[in-house]
Design an enzyme around this catalytic site. Structure first.
Site, short mmCIF file in Angstrom:
data_model
loop_
_atom_site.label_atom_id
_atom_site.label_comp_id
_atom_site.label_asym_id
_atom_site.label_seq_id
_atom_site.Cartn_x
_atom_site.Cartn_y
_atom_site.Cartn_z
NE ARG A 76 -2.60 -0.50 -4.92
CZ ARG A 76 -3.76 -0.99 -4.48
NH1 ARG A 76 -3.78 -1.93 -3.55
NH2 ARG A 76 -4.89 -0.55 -4.96
CG ASN A 102 -12.46 -3.26 -20.70
OD1 ASN A 102 -11.39 -3.59 -21.20
ND2 ASN A 102 -12.76 -3.50 -19.43
N PRO A 103 -10.91 -1.90 -23.68
CG PRO A 103 -8.63 -1.51 -23.32
CD PRO A 103 -9.99 -1.28 -22.73
CD GLN A 159 -15.16 -2.60 -9.46
OE1 GLN A 159 -14.67 -3.64 -9.05
NE2 GLN A 159 -15.53 -2.46 -10.71
CG HIS A 210 -13.72 -2.12 -3.84
ND1 HIS A 210 -13.35 -2.65 -5.06
CD2 HIS A 210 -14.88 -2.74 -3.52
CE1 HIS A 210 -14.24 -3.54 -5.45
NE2 HIS A 210 -15.19 -3.61 -4.53
CB ALA A 232 -10.90 5.16 -20.27
CB CYS A 264 -10.81 1.84 18.74
SG CYS A 264 -9.93 3.14 17.86
CE1 TYR A 280 -4.29 -1.22 -0.32
CE2 TYR A 280 -3.28 -3.06 0.84
CZ TYR A 280 -4.31 -2.54 0.07
OH TYR A 280 -5.36 -3.34 -0.32
C1 BJW Z 1 -8.83 -0.34 -19.57
C2 BJW Z 1 -7.69 0.38 -19.90
C3 BJW Z 1 -7.89 1.66 -20.43
C4 BJW Z 1 -7.05 -1.50 -19.08
N1 BJW Z 1 -9.12 2.12 -20.61
N2 BJW Z 1 -10.05 0.14 -19.76
C5 BJW Z 1 -20.19 -13.89 -5.88
C6 BJW Z 1 -19.62 -14.83 -6.74
C7 BJW Z 1 -18.28 -15.20 -6.58
C8 BJW Z 1 -17.48 -14.64 -5.61
C9 BJW Z 1 -18.03 -13.72 -4.77
C10 BJW Z 1 -19.36 -13.36 -4.91
N3 BJW Z 1 -19.63 -12.42 -3.97
C11 BJW Z 1 -18.50 -12.18 -3.26
C12 BJW Z 1 -17.52 -12.97 -3.73
C13 BJW Z 1 -16.12 -13.01 -3.24
C14 BJW Z 1 -15.26 -11.87 -3.74
C15 BJW Z 1 -15.18 -11.91 -5.28
O1 BJW Z 1 -15.79 -11.15 -5.99
N4 BJW Z 1 -14.37 -12.79 -5.80
C16 BJW Z 1 -14.21 -12.92 -7.27
C17 BJW Z 1 -12.83 -12.42 -7.69
C18 BJW Z 1 -14.42 -14.34 -7.66
N5 BJW Z 1 -15.78 -10.58 -3.31
C19 BJW Z 1 -15.56 -10.11 -2.09
O2 BJW Z 1 -14.92 -10.76 -1.27
C20 BJW Z 1 -16.16 -8.77 -1.73
N6 BJW Z 1 -16.81 -8.87 -0.46
C21 BJW Z 1 -18.05 -9.37 -0.32
O3 BJW Z 1 -18.74 -9.61 -1.27
O4 BJW Z 1 -18.43 -9.54 0.99
C22 BJW Z 1 -19.53 -10.41 1.27
C23 BJW Z 1 -19.07 -11.82 1.00
C24 BJW Z 1 -17.88 -12.27 1.48
C25 BJW Z 1 -17.45 -13.57 1.21
C26 BJW Z 1 -18.23 -14.40 0.39
C27 BJW Z 1 -19.43 -13.93 -0.11
C28 BJW Z 1 -19.86 -12.62 0.20
C29 BJW Z 1 -15.07 -7.72 -1.54
C30 BJW Z 1 -14.29 -7.46 -2.77
C31 BJW Z 1 -13.19 -6.44 -2.47
C32 BJW Z 1 -12.26 -6.25 -3.67
N7 BJW Z 1 -11.14 -5.53 -3.23
C33 BJW Z 1 -10.13 -5.10 -4.19
C34 BJW Z 1 -9.01 -4.46 -3.40
C35 BJW Z 1 -9.44 -3.11 -2.84
C36 BJW Z 1 -8.36 -2.43 -2.13
C37 BJW Z 1 -7.17 -2.18 -3.02
O5 BJW Z 1 -7.25 -1.60 -4.10
O6 BJW Z 1 -6.10 -2.59 -2.59
O7 BJW Z 1 -10.70 -4.15 -5.12
S1 BJW Z 1 -9.54 -6.40 -5.26
C38 BJW Z 1 -9.37 -5.40 -6.69
O8 BJW Z 1 -10.31 -5.80 -7.72
C39 BJW Z 1 -9.82 -3.99 -6.25
C40 BJW Z 1 -10.58 -3.52 -7.46
O9 BJW Z 1 -11.43 -2.45 -7.10
C41 BJW Z 1 -11.30 -4.77 -7.88
C42 BJW Z 1 -11.78 -4.74 -9.31
O10 BJW Z 1 -10.75 -4.62 -10.21
P1 BJW Z 1 -10.97 -3.78 -11.56
O11 BJW Z 1 -11.14 -2.37 -11.23
O12 BJW Z 1 -12.01 -4.41 -12.37
O13 BJW Z 1 -9.51 -3.93 -12.22
P2 BJW Z 1 -8.92 -5.08 -13.16
O14 BJW Z 1 -7.46 -4.95 -13.14
O15 BJW Z 1 -9.49 -6.40 -12.81
O16 BJW Z 1 -9.48 -4.73 -14.60
C43 BJW Z 1 -9.05 -3.57 -15.31
C44 BJW Z 1 -9.83 -3.51 -16.60
O17 BJW Z 1 -9.47 -2.30 -17.25
C45 BJW Z 1 -9.55 -4.65 -17.58
O18 BJW Z 1 -10.78 -5.16 -18.06
C46 BJW Z 1 -8.79 -3.98 -18.72
O19 BJW Z 1 -9.08 -4.54 -20.00
C47 BJW Z 1 -9.30 -2.56 -18.65
N8 BJW Z 1 -8.39 -1.55 -19.12
N9 BJW Z 1 -6.57 -0.38 -19.66
C48 BJW Z 1 -10.17 1.33 -20.30
N10 BJW Z 1 -6.80 2.43 -20.80
ZN ZN Z 2 -7.67 2.59 17.87
#
Ligand code: BJW
Ligand code: ZN
Length: 269
Positions: free
Chosen positions: A73, A238-239, A104, A140, A256, A151, A70
């Protein structure tokens, strides 16, 4: 007209006739600012996948390693600037009560683009100052906020983080426990009020404009489906193809920063 010009015109037309618009963004919107995405070829950090570091067990096991990620980042994002996509989205949103950004991303580039716009407009037109930009809804959390592991007190924190040793990590001023980034890790629930608000905006939207997300992380990935289920249209920028592409009314396969300014430019009042 080529196919992509035709798609662009169809997207413009959907946005022109929309009363309520929700803009959902992911890491791709910040890629052209130099912020690495999570799942792209550029990877996010060393040999780790996001699931390995963005989870509470990793922090319990090795808080120093997670803070190192972090800290890296935070420095990277602080050195980046909003790109033309952030600026175009900010300009499109300004003064429109029924257009909101849900992101996100934990960076602050949407916010910085909106602030830059208000400063710029405020200089030329005092009336623009009354249109304070609504901050984007950050599903997020934020890289620049911390939360106490005991706390739960949370606050903004922009100082550099020294992650050389565990003893140097930031601690709570109230109870001296370890602070953690105020972000949502895998397995943790999103703030229910924020998720509820995002769901409400998506259901009310005539158009959901989804920019730069792989649409694999839930529950964020399902938000645009609220719009289509309520009869609204979906535009994706999205590309690459994503699980959302087949559902989209218009898919703009481009970066984008290249397509969003042209898409929204002619629509700004
Ligand atoms: C361009 C570009 C350009 C490139 N122009 N585009 C239902 C089904 C299955 C699993 C689950 C479910 N519900 C919950 C889950 C579990 C889990 C989950 O989703 N897992 C899947 C991966 C399978 N979800 C969770 O645990 C969530 N919590 C939850 O639901 O709690 C209740 C619960 C718990 C347990 C079980 C069930 C329910 C919490 C999710 C938290 C995600 N956290 C992160 C980190 C945040 C902090 C940090 O940043 O450090 O969030 S992970 C990471 O992924 C971050 C992002 O916000 C998130 C999404 O990523 P994003 O933004 O999509 O990025 P990329 O890299 O994946 O994609 C980039 C895109 O850009 C690509 O498509 C490129 O093509 C494109 N691109 N250049 C336009 N120039
Ligand atoms: Zn504290």
């Amino acid at each position: 007209m080529t196919r992509s010009e035709d798609d662009l015109e169809r997207a413009r037309s959907l946005l022109r006739s929309a009363d309520t618009v929700v803009i959902l963004t992911g890491a791709g919107v910040s890629a052209e600012s130099g912020v690495p995405t999570f799942r792209g070829d550029d990877g996010l950090w060393k040999q780790f996948r996001p699931e390995q570091l963005a989870n509470p067990d990793a922090f319990r096991r090795d808080p120093r390693l997670v803070w190192e990620w972090y800290a890296w980042r935070r420095e990277k994002v602080a050195a980046c600037d909003p790109n033309p996509a952030h600026h175009a989205l900010a300009r499109f949103t300004l003064g429109r009560d029924r257009t909101r950004i849900v992101t996100q991303n934990v960076d602050d580039l949407h916010l910085r683009a909106a602030r830059a716009l208000v400063t710029e407009e405020g200089e030329t037109s005092p009336a623009a100052e009354s249109h304070d930009p609504a901050p984007p809804l950050q599903l997020h959390g934020s890289l620049f906020h911390v939360r106490c592991t005991r706390c739960n007190q949370r606050h903004e924190y922009r100082d550099p983080v020294d992650a050389e040793s565990q003893d140097a990590l930031p601690r709570c001023q109230r109870c001296d426990s370890l602070l953690r980034p105020d972000v949502v890790w895998f397995g943790e629930s999103l703030d229910p009020r924020i998720l509820e608000t995002a769901g409400r905006w998506c259901r009310a939207a005539d158009v959901a404009l989804v920019v730069g997300t792989s649409s694999v992380v839930e529950p964020a990935a399902s938000l645009p489906r609220h719009t289509t289920r309520s009869g609204g249209a979906l535009i994706e920028v999205n590309p690459e193809e994503t699980p959302l592409t087949t559902l989209a009314d218009v898919s703009l396969h481009a970066r984008a920063g290249e397509v969003v300014p042209g898409l929204l430019g002619g629509l700004v009042e």
